[in-house]
Design a protein around this motif. Structure first.
Motif, mmCIF file in Angstrom:
data_model
loop_
_atom_site.group_PDB
_atom_site.id
_atom_site.type_symbol
_atom_site.label_atom_id
_atom_site.label_comp_id
_atom_site.label_asym_id
_atom_site.label_seq_id
_atom_site.Cartn_x
_atom_site.Cartn_y
_atom_site.Cartn_z
ATOM 1 N N ASN A 107 2.544 -4.443 -4.366
ATOM 2 C CA ASN A 107 2.075 -5.566 -5.193
ATOM 3 C C ASN A 107 0.548 -5.668 -5.177
ATOM 4 O O ASN A 107 -0.053 -5.807 -4.119
ATOM 5 N N PRO A 108 -0.120 -5.601 -6.336
ATOM 6 C CA PRO A 108 -1.587 -5.681 -6.364
ATOM 7 C C PRO A 108 -2.133 -6.986 -5.820
ATOM 8 O O PRO A 108 -3.282 -7.040 -5.376
ATOM 9 N N GLU A 109 -1.322 -8.034 -5.828
ATOM 10 C CA GLU A 109 -1.780 -9.314 -5.287
ATOM 11 C C GLU A 109 -1.918 -9.266 -3.771
ATOM 12 O O GLU A 109 -2.659 -10.047 -3.178
ATOM 13 N N THR A 110 -1.214 -8.343 -3.119
ATOM 14 C CA THR A 110 -1.356 -8.171 -1.676
ATOM 15 C C THR A 110 -2.688 -7.510 -1.345
ATOM 16 O O THR A 110 -3.352 -7.870 -0.377
ATOM 17 N N ALA A 111 -3.076 -6.543 -2.178
ATOM 18 C CA ALA A 111 -4.364 -5.840 -2.013
ATOM 19 C C ALA A 111 -4.507 -5.260 -0.610
ATOM 20 O O ALA A 111 -5.534 -5.416 0.050
ATOM 21 N N GLY A 112 -3.464 -4.572 -0.147
ATOM 22 C CA GLY A 112 -3.510 -3.964 1.173
ATOM 23 C C GLY A 112 -4.382 -2.724 1.209
ATOM 24 O O GLY A 112 -4.510 -2.004 0.215
ATOM 25 N N ASP A 113 -4.989 -2.472 2.363
ATOM 26 C CA ASP A 113 -5.894 -1.340 2.502
ATOM 27 C C ASP A 113 -5.168 -0.004 2.534
ATOM 28 O O ASP A 113 -5.799 1.047 2.417
ATOM 29 N N TYR A 114 -3.846 -0.024 2.711
ATOM 30 C CA TYR A 114 -3.087 1.220 2.803
ATOM 31 C C TYR A 114 -2.009 1.289 1.732
ATOM 32 O O TYR A 114 -1.044 2.043 1.847
ATOM 33 N N ALA A 115 -2.177 0.516 0.680
ATOM 34 C CA ALA A 115 -1.124 0.383 -0.326
ATOM 35 C C ALA A 115 -0.774 1.699 -1.000
ATOM 36 O O ALA A 115 0.376 1.930 -1.388
ATOM 37 N N LEU A 174 -16.127 -4.893 6.966
ATOM 38 C CA LEU A 174 -17.056 -4.211 6.057
ATOM 39 C C LEU A 174 -16.511 -2.860 5.606
ATOM 40 O O LEU A 174 -16.576 -2.505 4.424
ATOM 41 N N MET A 175 -15.972 -2.104 6.535
ATOM 42 C CA MET A 175 -15.568 -0.737 6.220
ATOM 43 C C MET A 175 -14.246 -0.651 5.471
ATOM 44 O O MET A 175 -13.833 0.428 5.029
ATOM 45 N N LYS A 176 -13.584 -1.786 5.266
ATOM 46 C CA LYS A 176 -12.330 -1.785 4.530
ATOM 47 C C LYS A 176 -12.527 -1.855 3.020
ATOM 48 O O LYS A 176 -11.579 -1.674 2.263
#
Length: 573
Positions: free
Chosen positions: A126-134, A450-452
């Motif tokens: 889900n784009p609303e989650t916007a996880g760094d590993y999606a 920052l690095m995410k």
């Protein structure tokens, strides 16, 4: 005990009672044995402990204690059943069906069924989650389209919503929870909901291993909704299905885990208390004071450890699963210029750094995939330490010389030892290239945040990769394909090679394609590949049952926590 005696006549019985009471008060209590608690240090406090949003090793170390995936890795890094009892691919590896173990429960005793895993996987996409590993689940049909959905400014709000809903619907069709006979599940309380079917857009014969990763962990939907944005910061909402229960969480101080009595694989033997001390010298002193049972041994302490009769016996060293490099942000000048990147890579004395700074705790490397893993290229020799070639590359760049370079800043988590490490690197680049670099130490949790984000990632930083699973797909496709790199690497030719390799079932053909992709990646010099890791842990003698693996990036034995125990008879009194 002070007793005041009044001039009052009392009976012998009353006097006896008073004396007995006094004896009870002044009696020396029997010392209680220290509870069986494994006290560890995980360094910086996590930026986030959300299964579908976390991406950093020490965040994952927390999640692995609290949750369990459909599959998991054993001590040989083989993929074995976890919450799922079995799985099966169709003939062309475009469909994957999991069957869950019977009677699975969360730590609070509530039912865990396939619908929970379906929710977790869809929440990751889900784009609303916007996880760094999606992107790790992009093989699922419709996942890239929904995950990367962006509203079209030329269309109305209604049209964009319809497009969003269509993308979401495709993923809902591709991630299906059901009964064994195919009947639809009725919700999270449906005990017969034991089958999860994943439809893939391309052959992905490794995808059962992807399902071992933290992005699949079944955090409860209702807890996330009730807890809000920071739900993960409360033990009230972190109800998992893994070997441990997060009992308490004190931000930036400590976390306390207790065994989960409802874990399908058995009950852990000890509690775990994790602290967050980023300064390794402070953690080392605490270990020597018996305040920790296990810590990661820092290179700066190695000589002291080896020279000490007791500490040397407590040092456990074994190969790791991480590669570390000096990353150059490819979207920020001057590192948009490949010749500048080549110059910095060839001015990096890896052997000197490993020898003088890491004290030998690592192996210099010129490739991304390390020795011991499928895909390692022992013949790669580009961009090794060569001061003369480094200066020539800088002269051939669009800048021509060091004095014409824009300002360069190296950002890193602040600690006395990190400052010392970067001082060494900065001095070496000054010596070889004549370039001035500004050190920018920042608070550790801030650095993680920052690095995410590619938009806030530092201009120059240390980047590392610890294998999620032992396959070239994880080493190459996940961190380096367009959209996955923290430092903006993007090469369509590389993408085409790994995309083809990812969908190739034949092992030999797969290996050849990944080899070509790694050669191309190295040639682009997106980073100065530096060294591979070695796990080095100080472990007290009363800690028993440690089963080590290369992927022990949080603490020794983290892949097999049920075997860890504390021998109370050996504890200091």
């Amino acid at each position: 005990v002070v007793v005041t005696v009044k001039e009052t006549v009392v009976s012998q019985v009353e006097v006896t009672k008073v004396v007995e009471t006094i004896k009870e008060v002044v009696a020396t209590p029997t010392p209680e044995a220290r509870p069986k608690v494994l006290r560890i240090n995980l360094g910086a406090y996590p930026d986030i402990i959300d299964p579908q949003k976390s991406a950093i090793t020490f965040e994952i170390a927390h999640l692995q204690l609290i949750y369990d995936g459909l599959t998991r890795l054993n001590e040989k890094l083989e993929t074995i059943p976890a919450a799922a009892a079995k799985w099966k691919y169709n003939d062309d590896a475009t469909q994957l069906v999991f069957t869950l173990r019977p009677d699975l429960k969360y730590s609070d005793g509530s039912l865990l069924n396939a619908e929970r895993y379906a929710y977790a996987i869809k929440r990751n996409i889900n784009p609303e989650t916007a996880g760094d590993y999606a992107q790790i689940t992009d093989e699922i049909s419709g996942a890239p389209e929904w995950r990367g959905f962006a509203a079209d400014t030329a269309k109305s709000a209604e049209e964009n919503q319809a497009a969003f809903d269509a993308a979401s619907a495709q993923v809902n069709e591709s991630v299906k929870a059901s009964h064994a006979d195919g009947a639809a599940c009725t919700g999270y309380d449906d005990a017969a909901c034991d089958t999860l079917t994943l439809s893939l857009s391309r052959p992905a014969p490794y995808f059962h291993t992807v399902m071992s990763l933290w992005v699949t962990y079944p955090a409860k939907e209702e807890n996330i909704a009730e807890g809000g944005e920071n739900w993960w910061n409360s033990s009230k909402y972190q109800i998992g299905n893994g070997p441990y229960i997060l009992k308490t969480l004190e931000p930036f101080a400590r976390a306390y885990f207790t065994p989960n009595p409802n874990y399908w694989a058995g009950t852990a033997k000890t509690d775990i208390e994790s602290s967050y001390i980023n300064d390794t010298s402070v953690a080392f002193q605490a270990y020597k004071n018996d305040e920790f049972d296990m810590i990661s041994a820092a290179p700066e302490d190695l000589e002291t450890i080896k020279a000490d009769a007791q500490l040397s016996k407590e040092l456990t060293s074994y190969p790791g699963a991480c590669t570390t490099a000096i990353g150059f942000h490819l979207l920020r000048a001057p590192f948009t210029d490949q010749k500048v990147r080549e110059a910095f890579a060839m001015a990096f004395d890896r052997e000197g750094y490993v020898r003088d700074v890491l004290r030998g705790l690592g192996t210099p490397i010129l490739t991304w995939i390390p020795p011991g893993f499928q895909g390692y290229d022992a013949k790669e020799n580009r961009w090794g330490y060569d001061p003369e070639a480094a200066r020539a590359a800088l002269a051939a760049s669009s800048y021509g010389s060091a004095d014409k370079l824009p300002a360069i800043t190296a950002t890193f988590p602040d600690s006395p030892r990190n400052r010392s490490r970067w001082e060494w690197l900065i001095a070496k680049w000054k010596e070889v290239l004549g370039v001035d670099i500004t050190a920018d130490p920042v608070e550790p949790t801030t650095f993680t945040a920052l690095m995410k984000d590619i938009n806030t990632a530092p201009q120059m930083l240390t980047v590392g990769w610890c294998a999620d699973y032992p396959d070239p797909q994880n080493w190459l496709s996940v961190p380096w394909k367009t959209g996955g790199s923290l430092i903006g690497y993007s090469n369509p030719e590389f993408d085409a090679l790994v995309n083809k390799a990812d969908t190739t079932v034949d092992p030999a053909k797969r290996a050849k394609l990944y080899g070509q992709a790694q050669t191309l990646l190295t040639g682009d010099a997106p980073a100065a590949f530096g060294w591979t890791s070695q796990n080095n842990y100080l472990i007290k003698p009363w800690v028993k049952g440690i089963v080590t693996t290369p992927q022990d990036f949080g603490f020794a034995g983290m892949q097999a926590p049920l075997s860890i125990d504390i021998d109370p008879s050996m504890l200091p009194q």
